[in-house]
Design a protein around this motif. Structure first.
Motif, PDB file in Angstrom:
ATOM      1  N   ALA A  33       0.957  -1.182  -0.096  1.00 42.79           N
ATOM      2  CA  ALA A  33      -0.029  -0.201   0.033  1.00 42.79           C
ATOM      3  C   ALA A  33       0.882   1.181  -0.072  1.00 42.79           C
ATOM      4  O   ALA A  33       2.258   1.180   0.447  1.00 42.79           O
ATOM      5  N   SER A  52      -4.698   1.603  -1.477  1.00 41.41           N
ATOM      6  CA  SER A  52      -4.452   0.247  -1.085  1.00 41.41           C
ATOM      7  C   SER A  52      -3.646  -0.407  -2.212  1.00 41.41           C
ATOM      8  O   SER A  52      -3.279   0.147  -3.384  1.00 41.41           O
ATOM      9  N   PHE A 102      -2.330  -1.803   4.531  1.00 38.59           N
ATOM     10  CA  PHE A 102      -3.147  -0.508   3.983  1.00 38.59           C
ATOM     11  C   PHE A 102      -3.488   0.416   5.233  1.00 38.59           C
ATOM     12  O   PHE A 102      -3.244   1.515   5.248  1.00 38.59           O
TER      13      PHE A 102
END
Length: 122
Positions: A33, A52, A102
């Motif tokens: 990410a 992401s 993420f």
């Protein structure tokens, strides 16, 4: 390990647009990410946006929502930050960041670029 190199900063006027790029090298970038942070003079580094691994999810700080867009091109190992309607308060050094999480990329990424200066004059 992943190495990050930002580019695209500069001096613009209020209301102008600027697009930052972050080129990644090293391990497979699709595993990471990515995010953008910024640090204004005399202030702490702050989170700006994150994306992401697939690019399907994005998160922004409230102050840039509707003006900034984060995106990525995994074929080019590059993350972008399109900045529109720039304001003097957007003046800062902008840093690219990466993490295999993420969630964590917006808090404690682990990998940082060297930064690129964005200056917005009024």
């Amino acid at each position: 390990q992943v190495q990050l190199v930002e580019s695209g900063g500069g001096l613009v006027q209020a209301g102008d647009s600027l697009k930052l790029s972050c080129a990644a090298s090293g391990r497979t970038f699709t595993s990471y990410a990515a995010g953008w942070f910024r640090q204004a003079p005399g202030k702490e580094r702050e989170f700006v946006a994150r994306i992401s691994q697939s690019g399907g999810s994005t998160i922004y700080v409230d102050s840039v929502k509707g003006r900034f867009t984060i995106s990525r091109d995994n074929a080019k190992n590059t993350v972008y930050l399109q900045m529109n309607s720039l304001k003097p308060e957007d003046t800062a050094v902008y840093y690219c960041a990466a993490s295999n999480s993420f969630l964590r990329v917006g808090i404690n990424p682990g990998y940082w670029g060297q930064g690129t200066q964005v200056t917005v004059s009024s």
